[in-house]
Design a protein around this motif. Structure first.
Motif, PDB file in Angstrom:
ATOM      1  N   LEU A 119       1.341  -1.206  -0.125  1.00 60.60           N
ATOM      2  CA  LEU A 119       0.127  -0.036  -0.008  1.00 60.60           C
ATOM      3  C   LEU A 119       0.360   1.499  -0.074  1.00 60.60           C
ATOM      4  N   HIS A 123       0.580   3.420  -3.042  1.00 55.71           N
ATOM      5  CA  HIS A 123      -0.433   5.001  -2.196  1.00 55.71           C
ATOM      6  C   HIS A 123      -0.140   5.615  -1.527  1.00 55.71           C
ATOM      7  N   TYR A 124       1.325   5.573  -1.118  1.00 51.29           N
ATOM      8  CA  TYR A 124       1.711   6.453  -0.296  1.00 51.29           C
ATOM      9  C   TYR A 124       3.384   6.995  -1.107  1.00 51.29           C
ATOM     10  N   PHE A 210      -2.925  -4.528  -5.711  1.00 50.41           N
ATOM     11  CA  PHE A 210      -3.392  -2.842  -5.485  1.00 50.41           C
ATOM     12  C   PHE A 210      -3.317  -1.135  -6.979  1.00 50.41           C
ATOM     13  N   GLU A 218     -10.923   5.244  -6.959  1.00 50.58           N
ATOM     14  CA  GLU A 218     -10.819   6.249  -5.826  1.00 50.58           C
ATOM     15  C   GLU A 218     -11.064   7.807  -6.246  1.00 50.58           C
ATOM     16  N   ARG A 228      -7.556   9.386   2.777  1.00 49.54           N
ATOM     17  CA  ARG A 228      -6.566   8.427   2.070  1.00 49.54           C
ATOM     18  C   ARG A 228      -6.620   7.271   2.370  1.00 49.54           C
ATOM     19  N   TRP A 229      -6.606   7.270   3.603  1.00 44.54           N
ATOM     20  CA  TRP A 229      -7.469   5.964   4.656  1.00 44.54           C
ATOM     21  C   TRP A 229      -8.354   5.574   4.439  1.00 44.54           C
ATOM     22  N   ILE A 232      -8.782   3.591   0.624  1.00 45.63           N
ATOM     23  CA  ILE A 232      -7.953   2.018   0.786  1.00 45.63           C
ATOM     24  C   ILE A 232      -9.026   1.323   1.381  1.00 45.63           C
ATOM     25  N   ARG A 233      -9.422   1.661   2.382  1.00 47.32           N
ATOM     26  CA  ARG A 233     -10.308   0.833   2.992  1.00 47.32           C
ATOM     27  C   ARG A 233     -11.685   0.323   2.553  1.00 47.32           C
ATOM     28  N   VAL A 236      -9.918   0.601  -2.644  1.00 45.26           N
ATOM     29  CA  VAL A 236      -8.787  -0.253  -2.365  1.00 45.26           C
ATOM     30  C   VAL A 236      -8.927  -1.904  -2.232  1.00 45.26           C
TER      31      VAL A 236
END
Length: 336
Positions: A119, A123-124, A210, A218, A228-229, A232-233, A236
């Motif tokens: 992740l 994504h970061y 991913f 997204e 952002r979290w 993802i939750r 993603v």
């Protein structure tokens, strides 16, 4: 025009042909020589794989039956491995316990870290940093197991005394983390080393999964005000759940069958320790590697019998993974 006439003149709705029917027509339509050759090669490759698997299973089952017929103990419950006696006495209870426990410890450590790394890369992390980390992960996947074993024996084991002492001080009351202050060559050490070994496999597969998340999912979540979290939750992780399960099963397969690294860091003995920190136990692969060269013919048959059990465990794990993926497929974002 009345209503009944209008209904009769309406065009019927289009019919959707199933994928199976299309595949059958494609197979029947393979009339060109190249198509027929390619179809034969692919079909032959699938059949050849099944033949190889069947041949392995038959060989293992035959040699295992010879060994078990001579075993004076219970093959499933005996806490002993002495094939030089007459009659021989051996069992797989300790080996099965050690293989399963060390693999579970490795999965508990490796899967969350691998998913977090995947992740972060996708994504970061900035593109250059993510590419560098991905390159290092790829290099770790190419390191031979014997190198991991040497590193574990020479570097990891001497530096685990502090961790084992801390676990004993704060969690020793559980019994699982009690420590007699012996050499840290135990199931926890094996699990940590296996976690490091399977980390690149799980990370690489999860990373690629991913990356396949549809961008519109997204963007839609961000447009609704998600953080952002939360993206993802909600977008993603549901999309990549099946892929992460598949990656975990690949890592588990390597952990179950790892040989030289385990043999290098473990002090084996045919007893089951309640604590993960005290030396003892063993695994199927480690036992086969350490005893095969000096085993008699009956001893080799006994080792092959233990290999058959490992073969069956691997098949069951893969089958369970397929069942889990099939059940969760309808919740995957890939079907949206």
């Amino acid at each position: 025009m009345d209503i009944s006439t209008q209904k009769n003149t309406e065009a019927p709705p289009p019919t959707h042909r199933s994928n199976t029917a299309e595949q059958k027509r494609a197979t029947r339509g393979a009339t060109r020589p190249g198509d027929r050759i390619f179809l034969g090669l692919t079909r032959g490759s699938g059949i050849f794989l099944l033949v190889i698997m069947a041949a392995i299973a038959v060989f293992l089952a035959y040699r295992a039956s010879l060994a078990i017929s001579k075993d004076h103990g219970n093959f499933l419950t005996t806490f002993e491995w002495n094939t030089n006696l007459n009659p021989p006495v051996f069992g797989i209870a300790v080996l099965a316990f050690g293989t399963i426990v060390s693999s579970i410890v490795a999965m508990v450590i490796a899967v969350p870290i691998a998913v977090a790394i995947a992740l972060f890369i996708t994504h970061y992390a900035p593109r250059k940093l993510g590419g560098t980390i991905a390159y290092v992960i790829d290099l770790l996947a190419a390191v031979p197991s014997i190198v991991y074993g040497l590193w574990g024996g020479l570097v990891l084991v001497p530096h685990l005394n502090g961790l084992f002492g801390w676990l004993n001080d704060y969690l020793g009351w559980t019994g699982v983390f009690s420590w007699d202050e012996g050499a840290p060559r135990s199931m926890l050490t094996v699990g940590i080393l296996l976690a490091i070994m399977i980390l690149p496999v799980i990370t690489n597969v999860s990373r690629e999964v991913f990356r396949q998340v549809p961008q519109m999912h997204e963007e839609a979540a961000l447009a609704l005000g998600a953080t952002r979290w939360e993206v993802i939750r909600m977008s993603v992780l549901p999309f990549g759940r099946s892929g992460v399960i598949s990656a975990s099963m690949l890592g588990l397969g390597r952990a179950l069958g790892e040989t030289m690294a385990v043999a290098t860091v473990l002090s084996p003995s045919f007893d089951i320790q309640a604590s993960l920190l005290n030396p003892g136990g063993g695994t199927f692969a480690q036992n086969i590697a350490s005893k095969f060269s000096e085993a008699t013919e009956d001893g080799r048959d006994a080792l092959i019998a233990s290999g058959l059990v490992l073969f069956v465990i691997t098949l069951l794990v893969n089958g369970a993974a397929r069942v889990i993926i099939a059940r969760r497929k309808e919740y995957s974002g890939a079907n949206a």
